[in-house]
Scaffold this active site. Sequence first.
Site, mmCIF file in Angstrom:
data_model
loop_
_atom_site.group_PDB
_atom_site.id
_atom_site.type_symbol
_atom_site.label_atom_id
_atom_site.label_comp_id
_atom_site.label_asym_id
_atom_site.label_seq_id
_atom_site.Cartn_x
_atom_site.Cartn_y
_atom_site.Cartn_z
ATOM 1 C CB ALA A 178 -2.984 1.194 5.999
ATOM 2 C CG HIS A 179 -0.650 1.032 0.736
ATOM 3 N ND1 HIS A 179 -0.634 2.146 -0.064
ATOM 4 C CD2 HIS A 179 -1.757 0.320 0.385
ATOM 5 C CE1 HIS A 179 -1.682 2.100 -0.885
ATOM 6 N NE2 HIS A 179 -2.371 1.016 -0.630
ATOM 7 N N GLY A 181 2.872 6.606 1.538
ATOM 8 C CA GLY A 181 3.995 7.027 0.729
ATOM 9 C C GLY A 181 5.328 6.563 1.268
ATOM 10 C CG LEU A 182 7.315 8.290 4.096
ATOM 11 C CD1 LEU A 182 7.611 9.008 5.383
ATOM 12 C CD2 LEU A 182 8.481 8.427 3.133
ATOM 13 N N GLY A 183 5.718 3.748 3.541
ATOM 14 C CA GLY A 183 5.878 2.353 3.930
ATOM 15 C C GLY A 183 4.592 1.613 4.197
ATOM 16 C CD1 TRP A 184 4.526 -2.353 1.821
ATOM 17 C CD2 TRP A 184 2.360 -2.555 2.295
ATOM 18 N NE1 TRP A 184 3.886 -2.622 0.652
ATOM 19 C CE2 TRP A 184 2.547 -2.757 0.905
ATOM 20 C CE3 TRP A 184 1.066 -2.640 2.816
ATOM 21 C CZ2 TRP A 184 1.491 -3.029 0.044
ATOM 22 C CZ3 TRP A 184 0.018 -2.912 1.957
ATOM 23 C CH2 TRP A 184 0.223 -3.105 0.591
ATOM 24 C CB VAL A 185 0.970 0.355 8.427
ATOM 25 C CG1 VAL A 185 0.660 0.339 9.909
ATOM 26 C CG2 VAL A 185 1.568 1.696 8.035
ATOM 27 C CE LYS A 201 5.487 5.086 8.346
ATOM 28 N NZ LYS A 201 5.312 6.506 8.711
ATOM 29 C CG ASP A 306 2.250 15.315 5.280
ATOM 30 O OD1 ASP A 306 1.597 16.157 4.629
ATOM 31 O OD2 ASP A 306 2.251 14.108 5.009
#
Length: 768
Positions: A178-179, A181-185, A201, A306
């Site tokens: 997945a992706h 706002g802060l990075g790819w996983v 991550k 968040d």
Amino acid sequence: MRGRGGAGTCPRPGCGGDVEDDGFCEVCGLEAPPVVTPPPGPVPTGSVPTGACPGPDDGPDTGPGTARWSGGASGPSGGRSWRSSTRSPSRGRLGAGLVEVPPVPYRDPTTAVLTDPEVPEAKRFCSACGTPVGRGRDGRPGRVEGFCAHCGHHYSFTPKLAPGEVLHDQYEVLGCLAHGGLGWVYLAADHAVSDRWVVLKGLLDSGDADAMAAAMAERRFLAEVEHPTIVKIHNFVRHADRVSGELVDYIVMEYVGGTSVKDMINNRRAAGAGTEALPVAQAIAYALEVLPALGYLHGLGLLYCDFKPDNVIQTEEQLKLIDLGAVRRADDRHSPIYGTIGYQAPEIGSVGPSVASDLYTVGRALAVTSFAFDFRGAFTESLPTPAQQPLLRRHDSFHRFLLRATHRDPEQRFASAEEMAEQLTGVLREVLAEQDGVPRPGLSLQFTPERRAFGVEGPVVARAAASGLPVPQVDTSDEAAGFLATAASGDPGQLVTSLRAAPVRTVEVRLQVVRALLEADRVDEAVAELDGLVAAAALDPHDPCGPAEDDWRPGWYRGVAALLRRRPAEARAAFGRVRDVLPGEAAPKLAVAVAAELAGDADAARAGYEVVWRTGRAHVSAAFGLARVLLAGGDRDGAVRVLHSVPETSSHHVAAQVAAVRAQAGGERLSDVLAAGTRLSGLELDVARRVGLTAELLRAALALVSGASPPDGGPAPAARLLGCEPTPTGLRLGLERCYRQLARLADTPEERIALVDRANAVRPRTLF
């Protein structure tokens, strides 16, 4: 002693116990990790798992399809066996022991890898200025790397890791999950620890200073976090980008295979009319599971910032709070603040995040998961009204809970996750009881039990209600709590003197002075003491002799004082404010109902009595109150049913049965009086009370049958009322016997003579 050993020896180092037939070791109690067939050839890809990994933004995007691993000896690990991550053998706590939450099957990570790992164009924004970037034009696809036309900042939406790449000589990448706002996983295999599945991550845009700072902050905070409801962090590694050679930090965390709460809602909407949400009891159960985790973070001096349905995953019967990318120190005033519109508290931009803003996000998320509304548009910082949302109209306490949780003023919200969970548990009990009619009693930590039942023998009296209502519990953390525990006195006046001579003068001592003054019927002095309390708090909020701004107890005692002054409208308003602060408590609802009944508002009284009695059976005054209101409104059958529901274990069971007999006997049908007689014959009463009630029923029956031929709703010829034929003659003979028996039991000659005269007057006339 060894177990059955039906599945071999436990493979965990240093254990050696036998694995039972159910798959759990009889020594260490853990589940043996199941073996999965190794992947074939190139890494297969599929759709993003529903909530399979931490995504800080809107959650994973679905790919074009899914694929499972098939048999084969080759693969990134060179033919090694692949093991799934270990899952806890213990049953989850979802539902707080009150509601069954459907389990979510564990998601096999090998089916979760994205087929085409790219950020959709609609989600490509410049991380520096927020301008849309990477968008297509004239039928041509947008660029995944480039520079923002508005501010010139470099952007890149390409994954930094490729399948088969190994980090730290330990973590072999299988592909993107997945992706956000802060990075790819990414999904990876940890070759150093039994090839367990892990999640990596990294940063979406490693050139963004704020994103890098957030990642480093996440790394620092996560090292301190260890909670069963928060995703577990295994390691932190640094790896060189295969193209630029730039060093990028990655967080290694556990793989959580399940479904996010957001995806649960989306799935329900896809299968229905497009407006569905989760059942309210299930949504509350999720919030109750998450609140202890947030409370744990707050105890460490951390703020989550968040919280939203995207960041909560259920796997089997357990819940996990994922994505700690926005976590920050409570005293941090410099790091960038991350949040989501529709969930973020309105004061974030001016005063920054706090415990109160964290709890605000829980309230907003609970609303979003419970009913559909435009939470990012018309209701970005508000809630629909009960007139607009049927669920809020149906569950008043739930509505009040959400109003406090999402109050614009942070000081008016819940003070802690623990307090919020306590009140939400009470709300859940009410919701469940309303849904199936089964009581869900619970012990209050804020109020004592009902001190004495009121309104049992007849109409409610304000003074009796004031002395019978529960009272606030003494704060055990107060400096004078020990003294107050030993200062009890049977005489309220003496207690006032004793309390005013207390060795320390704290807010708790002064509140107990108020209570004692009220019980001594010195209402004006009690109100003056309350005024002094409030004035002290206004002059010095830190004065230990003054209540905190959010202390609801002075308002409670003002309500009691208003009852004693026979001002029910004023009492109702005071108790109503306490109910707003403590939406999960029964005592304020009972107090509001009493005040409403005294003020003549039957509908409000009925609603209050009904929710208190339906939820639990501890406040028996609510049963008698509800019966009175129903009876006054003409619902005699309803009143009788309520009185019959008073349990046999209650000291007021017999009184309730007697009240039910009288209520039923007051009907307009002879069949009602006969039914009341049948119930009376089954009660164990003293002679005088039984004979008196028998006389009441015979008089009621005589009034119905006199002059009626045949009696309206008359009985079958063989029917009898307490041994008497239900005819004018038979009933008069029975009444005569009752009056003469009561005359023998009379205390005074005058009472005896009057009863004999009544016996003679009611005796049927004869010729002899």
